[in-house]
Motif scaffolding. Structure first.
Motif, PDB file in Angstrom:
ATOM      1  N   ALA A 119       0.832  -1.204   0.000  1.00  0.00           N
ATOM      2  CA  ALA A 119       0.000   0.000   0.000  1.00  0.00           C
ATOM      3  C   ALA A 119       0.870   1.258   0.000  1.00  0.00           C
ATOM      4  CB  ALA A 119      -0.922  -0.009   1.218  1.00  0.00           C
ATOM      5  N   LYS A 120       1.973   1.201   0.730  1.00  0.00           N
ATOM      6  CA  LYS A 120       2.886   2.338   0.830  1.00  0.00           C
ATOM      7  C   LYS A 120       3.525   2.659  -0.521  1.00  0.00           C
ATOM      8  CE  LYS A 120       6.996   3.454   3.672  1.00  0.00           C
ATOM      9  NZ  LYS A 120       7.847   2.892   4.735  1.00  0.00           N
ATOM     10  N   THR A 121       4.064   1.628  -1.176  1.00  0.00           N
ATOM     11  CA  THR A 121       4.796   1.862  -2.421  1.00  0.00           C
ATOM     12  C   THR A 121       3.880   2.084  -3.620  1.00  0.00           C
ATOM     13  OG1 THR A 121       5.051  -0.540  -2.678  1.00  0.00           O
ATOM     14  CG2 THR A 121       6.891   0.658  -1.704  1.00  0.00           C
ATOM     15  N   VAL A 122       2.639   1.632  -3.534  1.00  0.00           N
ATOM     16  CA  VAL A 122       1.657   1.949  -4.577  1.00  0.00           C
ATOM     17  C   VAL A 122       1.031   3.319  -4.322  1.00  0.00           C
ATOM     18  CG1 VAL A 122      -0.573   1.327  -5.597  1.00  0.00           C
ATOM     19  CG2 VAL A 122       1.113  -0.450  -5.139  1.00  0.00           C
ATOM     20  N   GLY A 123       0.586   3.543  -3.083  1.00  0.00           N
ATOM     21  CA  GLY A 123      -0.224   4.713  -2.781  1.00  0.00           C
ATOM     22  C   GLY A 123       0.523   6.022  -2.679  1.00  0.00           C
ATOM     23  N   LEU A 124       1.733   6.005  -2.097  1.00  0.00           N
ATOM     24  CA  LEU A 124       2.464   7.266  -1.915  1.00  0.00           C
ATOM     25  C   LEU A 124       2.839   7.938  -3.238  1.00  0.00           C
ATOM     26  CD1 LEU A 124       4.723   6.564   1.196  1.00  0.00           C
ATOM     27  CD2 LEU A 124       2.704   8.030   1.060  1.00  0.00           C
TER      28      LEU A 124
END
Length: 456
Positions: A392-397
Motif C-alpha cells: 500500500a505504501k509503495t503503490v499509494g504514496l
C-alpha cells in the motif's frame, strides 16, 4: 478547499489516503473517497474533518459523473479495466487524472483528446509500474548525461513476506492479488534480449529459468522473467540496448516448487471442473494423476514428479494440505487455477500480525570513454501492519504525491503519460525518501550477461 476525488477504497488506498489527509490542512484539501461500500471508505478516513465518504458505483453513470464534476483532480484506484469510463468523464469535464495501472490501448487512444484539452493523465505511478520507472530513468538519464552508452538494463521487483513473518517452507505469502500470482506467466512466452540475441521462454519452462540475485543486506533471491521485457526498450529510450530483462523476485527455491503445479496442470484457467464444489483437496490433486487401484495419491505424485520423500519440495507440498481428504473445495464450476488459489489462500494469507515487504533491484551496464561500468541499485520497503502494508505504501504514496504536484502545477506537461521524465520523477523520488523509500546504489565490476548466475 480543493477537492481530490479518490475512486476505490481497497487495500492499496490506505497510505494514499493517509498522506493526503496529513497534507489537507496545509494544502487546503478536501478528500472525497467514493466506493461501493461507504463503510470501507469511512474506515480509511477515520472521522477526519477534511474528508467525506460517498457511495460511488462506477457503473452508475450519474453517480460517477457527479462525483467527477465536483472534483479538482481524480485518482482512480479501481481495477485497471474500469479506468476507461472514469477517464472519458474526466476529459468531458476537464479534470486531471492519476492511476497506478498500466496504460491500456483504450487509455492510449484518448491521448490526443487529453492533450488537446491540456489535461494530465498520469498512469503507471504505483510501485511496478511506477517506482521502477522513476528509479530506472533517473540512473539512465544520468548515464546518458555524462556521455555513457547503455549496454544492459535488468530490473526486478517482488512483493514478499517480511523476514520476521516468514514462517512457511515456501518463504512466501500473498501480499497482492492471489489470482495474479497463480496465473503469472500465462498468455504467451516471456520475451527479452540478452547480448543482442532475442530470447523466449515458454510458460512450461518459465519457472525453471531463474536468475539469482544478492540484494544489499536483504539476502539471496531468485527472479523469473516477466512476460514482455522488450516493450521497455522504446519506453526508456534504449532501442539499441544489447540486454534488457525484467523479472519478478521470489525467495530461492520458490520457483522450482511452483513449477510442480504447472507440470501437474493446476494453474490452468481455461476449463472448469465438474462437481468441483464437492471435491476434497485430495480429490483435486488426484485429478491430475494416473489411475491406480493400489497406489496412494502421495505415491503417484512423487513418482510422476520424481520427488524423493526427503526432498524439501515434498515438504512444501505436504505443508499446503493438498492431500487432505476432508477439506472441501467449495467452489462451483471452478477452474484448476481457482481451486489452487483457494488451497493456497488457506496457507498463504497474511495473519493479523504479519508484515510484508517490497524488494526492487536494477542493474545498469554502460560504456563510457571506452570502459565498461555497471551500477546496481536496490530498494527494500517494509510494511508497518495489515493496513499500512509495504504494498500500500509503495503503490499509494507515488500516486498521492503525483496528484498533489499536478494539482499545484508542479507537473505541467499534458497528455496520457507514465513517470519517465525528470519533471515527474525527480520531485517524487525526492519526497519518497522522506517515507523510507530509498535506493542504495553501488558500482560493481561490469559482468554483462552472466550465465553462471542463471538456473536452467
Amino acid at each position: 478547499m480543493r477537492n481530490i476525488l479518490i475512486i476505490g477504497a481497497g487495500r492499496s488506498s490506505s497510505s494514499l489516503i493517509k498522506y493526503l489527509l496529513e497534507k489537507s490542512e496545509s494544502e487546503k484539501l478536501h478528500i472525497t473517497v467514493g466506493d461501493i461500500s461507504v463503510e470501507d471508505a469511512n474506515k480509511k478516513l477515520n472521522g477526519h474533518p477534511n474528508a467525506t465518504a460517498i457511495k460511488l458505483d462506477v457503473f452508475n453513470a450519474n453517480e460517477r459523473v457527479q462525483a467527477i464534476k465536483n472534483a479538482d483532480i481524480v485518482i482512480s484506484m479501481l481495477p485497471a479495466r474500469f479506468h476507461i469510463e472514469v477517464a472519458k468523464d474526466c476529459i468531458t469535464h476537464n479534470k486531471n487524472m492519476v492511476t497506478a495501472s498500466y496504460i491500456s490501448k483504450e487509455m492510449e487512444a484518448l491521448s490526443a483528446d487529453v492533450e488537446a484539452k491540456g489535461l494530465i493523465f498520469m498512469n503507471e505511478i504505483g510501485v511496478d509500474p511506477g517506482i521502477d520507472h522513476m528509479s530506472a530513468m533517473k540512473v539512465i538519464d544520468d548515464i546518458h548525461k555524462k556521455g555513457g552508452k547503455m549496454l544492459l538494463f535488468e530490473s526486478f521487483t517482488g512483493g514478499l513476506v517480511a523476514p520476521e513473518s516468514d514462517n512457511n517452507l515456501w518463504n512466501y505469502k500473498f501480499t497482492w492479488n492471489p489470482r495474479n500470482v497463480v496465473t503469472a506467466g500465462q498468455g504467451g512466452a516471456a520475451m527479452f534480449i540478452q547480448e543482442g540475441t532475442y530470447k523466449y521462454i515458454p510458460y512450461h519452462k518459465l519457472f525453471r529459468r531463474t536468475e539469482f540475485l544478492q540484494i544489499n543486506g536483504s539476502g539471496n533471491f531468485e527472479a523469473y522473467a516477466n512476460r514482455d521485457s522488450l516493450k521497455y526498450r522504446s519506453i526508456y529510450g534504449l532501442d539499441d540496448i544489447k540486454t534488457m530483462y525484467r523479472g519478478t523476485i521470489r525467495r530461492i527455491g520458490f520457483s522450482r516448487a511452483w513449477n510442480t503445479f504447472i507440470q501437474l496442470g493446476m494453474t490452468d484457467d481455461t476449463y472448469t471442473i465438474e462437481n468441483s464444489e464437492n471435491m476434497s483437496y485430495r480429490d483435486f490433486t488426484n485429478l491430475f494423476l494416473a489411475y491406480s487401484p493400489t497406489d496412494s495419491v502421495e505415491l503417484k505424485l512423487r513418482s510422476y514428479l520424481k520427488i524423493d520423500q526427503d526432498d524439501i519440495m515434498w515438504g512444501k507440498l505436504v505443508e499446503l494440505d493438498i492431500f487432505n481428504p476432508t477439506k472441501k473445495v467449495g467452489l462451483k464450476n471452478a477452474t484448476p487455477a481457482q481451486v489452487l488459489q483457494k488451497i493456497l489462500s488457506d496457507k498463504w494469507t497474511l495473519s493479523e500480525d504479519d508484515k510484508d515487504m517490497i524488494v526492487m533491484h536494477h542493474k545498469f551496464g554502460y560504456e563510457l570513454d571506452g570502459e565498461k561500468h555497471q551500477i546496481e541499485s536496490s530498494m527494500v520497503a517494509m510494511g508497518e501492519n495489515q493496513t499500512y502494508t509495504a504494498m500500500a505504501k509503495t503503490v499509494g504514496l507515488p500516486v498521492a504525491i503525483a496528484a498533489l504536484k499536478i494539482l499545484n502545477g508542479e507537473i505541467k506537461t499534458p497528455g496520457v503519460q507514465r513517470p519517465i521524465t525528470k519533471e515527474v520523477y525527480n520531485p517524487i523520488l525526492n519526497e519518497l525518501e522522506n517515507y523510507g523509500i530509498t535506493f542504495k546504489e553501488k558500482d560493481v565490476p561490469y559482468l554483462g550477461y552472466n550465465p553462471d548466475n542463471v538456473n536452467g
